[in-house]
Design a protein around this motif. Structure first.
Motif, PDB file in Angstrom:
ATOM      1  N   ASN A   1      82.427 -37.559   9.347  1.00  0.00           N
ATOM      2  CA  ASN A   1      81.876 -36.387  10.033  1.00  0.00           C
ATOM      3  C   ASN A   1      80.558 -36.742  10.726  1.00  0.00           C
ATOM      4  N   GLU A   2      80.585 -36.815  12.050  1.00  0.00           N
ATOM      5  CA  GLU A   2      79.383 -37.160  12.821  1.00  0.00           C
ATOM      6  C   GLU A   2      78.404 -35.994  12.910  1.00  0.00           C
ATOM      7  N   ASP A   3      78.804 -34.828  12.423  1.00  0.00           N
ATOM      8  CA  ASP A   3      77.922 -33.654  12.436  1.00  0.00           C
ATOM      9  C   ASP A   3      77.479 -33.283  11.023  1.00  0.00           C
ATOM     10  N   GLY A   4      77.646 -34.229  10.083  1.00  0.00           N
ATOM     11  CA  GLY A   4      77.351 -33.923   8.693  1.00  0.00           C
ATOM     12  C   GLY A   4      76.063 -34.557   8.186  1.00  0.00           C
ATOM     13  N   ILE A   5      75.563 -33.997   7.071  1.00  0.00           N
ATOM     14  CA  ILE A   5      74.361 -34.509   6.416  1.00  0.00           C
ATOM     15  C   ILE A   5      74.525 -34.344   4.899  1.00  0.00           C
ATOM     16  N   TYR A  30      64.005 -25.211   0.371  1.00  0.00           N
ATOM     17  CA  TYR A  30      64.299 -24.390   1.542  1.00  0.00           C
ATOM     18  C   TYR A  30      65.522 -23.493   1.342  1.00  0.00           C
ATOM     19  N   LYS A  31      66.038 -23.437   0.100  1.00  0.00           N
ATOM     20  CA  LYS A  31      67.164 -22.561  -0.256  1.00  0.00           C
ATOM     21  C   LYS A  31      68.374 -22.814   0.636  1.00  0.00           C
ATOM     22  N   ILE A  32      68.752 -24.078   0.712  1.00  0.00           N
ATOM     23  CA  ILE A  32      69.917 -24.484   1.499  1.00  0.00           C
ATOM     24  C   ILE A  32      71.044 -24.847   0.541  1.00  0.00           C
ATOM     25  N   LYS A  33      72.246 -24.355   0.810  1.00  0.00           N
ATOM     26  CA  LYS A  33      73.393 -24.618  -0.056  1.00  0.00           C
ATOM     27  C   LYS A  33      74.401 -25.536   0.625  1.00  0.00           C
ATOM     28  N   GLU A  34      75.230 -26.147  -0.197  1.00  0.00           N
ATOM     29  CA  GLU A  34      76.318 -26.979   0.338  1.00  0.00           C
ATOM     30  C   GLU A  34      77.223 -26.120   1.211  1.00  0.00           C
ATOM     31  N   GLY A  35      77.584 -26.633   2.400  1.00  0.00           N
ATOM     32  CA  GLY A  35      78.420 -25.893   3.343  1.00  0.00           C
ATOM     33  C   GLY A  35      77.627 -25.167   4.413  1.00  0.00           C
ATOM     34  N   ASP A  36      76.294 -25.012   4.211  1.00  0.00           N
ATOM     35  CA  ASP A  36      75.453 -24.366   5.227  1.00  0.00           C
ATOM     36  C   ASP A  36      75.317 -25.259   6.452  1.00  0.00           C
ATOM     37  N   THR A  37      75.107 -24.636   7.600  1.00  0.00           N
ATOM     38  CA  THR A  37      74.794 -25.363   8.834  1.00  0.00           C
ATOM     39  C   THR A  37      73.311 -25.156   9.126  1.00  0.00           C
ATOM     40  N   ILE A  38      72.567 -26.247   9.255  1.00  0.00           N
ATOM     41  CA  ILE A  38      71.119 -26.159   9.479  1.00  0.00           C
ATOM     42  C   ILE A  38      70.768 -26.694  10.867  1.00  0.00           C
ATOM     43  N   THR A  39      69.666 -26.198  11.402  1.00  0.00           N
ATOM     44  CA  THR A  39      69.185 -26.642  12.713  1.00  0.00           C
ATOM     45  C   THR A  39      67.965 -27.538  12.518  1.00  0.00           C
ATOM     46  N   LEU A  40      68.052 -28.769  12.993  1.00  0.00           N
ATOM     47  CA  LEU A  40      66.966 -29.732  12.880  1.00  0.00           C
ATOM     48  C   LEU A  40      66.465 -30.084  14.270  1.00  0.00           C
TER      49      LEU A  40
END
Length: 299
Positions: free
Chosen positions: A56-60, A70-80
């Motif tokens: 997945n080239e869009d994964g992290i 930062y209260k981020i969960k697995e499956g969330d999409t984040i903006t960097l």
């Protein structure tokens, strides 16, 4: 000819949703080679997670510390965002980075770095050689002289990290010693004030037959009880403080495991008891000079 393997990596500095107070570092790498690169960080299923990152080239893969902060969960999409780009990445999984880069250690593939942030080349090379690390460093330092590259061995890196962590624990230790010094002066003041406030009571008890020896025994016994009560309360407070500091460190992305030195409890209680008994000597000497009639009259 003496090289066994090279792992290529690099770091990109980004911000979550463009907020410069929310820095997230991206370490780009070859997921397949990273499987055997280090065993310090902890994954639920390292091989499976890195395979997913490779596909997945869009994964992290986000660190647990960043996830909690930062209260981020697995499956969330984040903006960097960087200075000139704003890219969306999906959180494929979350792993425990521990003290790696202070917990701000997040993984993307080299392909993702090229696609989203126009990275052409890595800037870190971890080289495994057939010869000793020191010899390899000498050769590389000579060949790369004038190119602005820095060559260090794994042992030097470990030493640098150890010293950096030691500075942090030393700073925490300083506060502990300061607290003990303040506590010691508090004991001195408390015993002295306690005697002054109770002169009338001691005079009344003495007037009905309490001897000098009895007064001394009473003061010493009180000191023992104060030391024991203080020790029990401090143990309970230490347990609570450890829990609070663990949460604070999680927020600060510092993965330190705090353990109370329970083996030292006997020594600490003994030192407290000795200090209480020594400070009581002053009150005992004062009690011997007690003038019962005068103190009853003026107190």
């Amino acid at each position: 000819k003496d090289v066994r393997d090279i792992v290529e990596m690099g770091t990109i500095s980004t911000y979550l949703n463009g907020d410069t107070s929310k820095g997230i570092y991206l370490d780009y790498l070859d997921p397949e080679k990273y499987k055997n690169f280090e065993s310090y960080t902890t994954f639920k299923d390292k091989s499976k997670e890195l395979d997913a990152l490779s596909e997945n080239e869009d994964g992290i893969i986000l660190s647990k510390q960043m996830s909690v902060r930062y209260k981020i969960k697995e499956g969330d999409t984040i903006t960097l965002t960087t200075d000139d780009k704003s890219e969306k990445l999906k959180v494929l999984s979350i792993f425990d980075a521990k003290m790696m880069d202070g917990g701000n250690y997040n993984l993307i593939s080299i392909k993702a770095a090229s696609k989203h942030f126009d990275v052409k080349y890595p800037d870190q090379y971890y080289i495994t050689t057939k010869v000793s690390a020191d010899n390899a460093k000498k050769v590389l330092s000579t060949k790369m002289k004038g190119l602005g590259a820095t060559v260090i061995t794994k042992a030097e890196m470990q030493k640098s990290n150890t010293e950096s962590n030691k500075q942090m624990t030393n700073i925490l230790g300083i506060f502990s010693y300061i607290t003990m010094i303040i506590g010691a002066f508090g004991i001195l003041g408390n015993v002295s004030i306690s005697f002054i406030q109770r002169k009338r009571e001691i005079a009344v008890i003495s007037s009905v037959g309490l001897s000098n020896g009895g007064r001394g025994y009473m003061i010493l016994l009180e000191s023992v009880f104060q030391a024991l009560i203080g020790g029990i309360m401090s143990l309970a407070a230490a347990f609570g403080i450890n829990l609070c500091l663990t949460d604070i460190f999680k927020f600060l992305t510092i993965d330190l495991e705090l353990k109370y030195p329970y083996k030292s409890v006997v020594a600490i209680l003994s030192a407290t008891l000795l200090l209480m008994l020594l400070t009581s000597l002053s009150s005992i000497f004062k009690s011997k000079k007690l003038q019962i009639v005068k103190d009853l009259k003026y107190e």
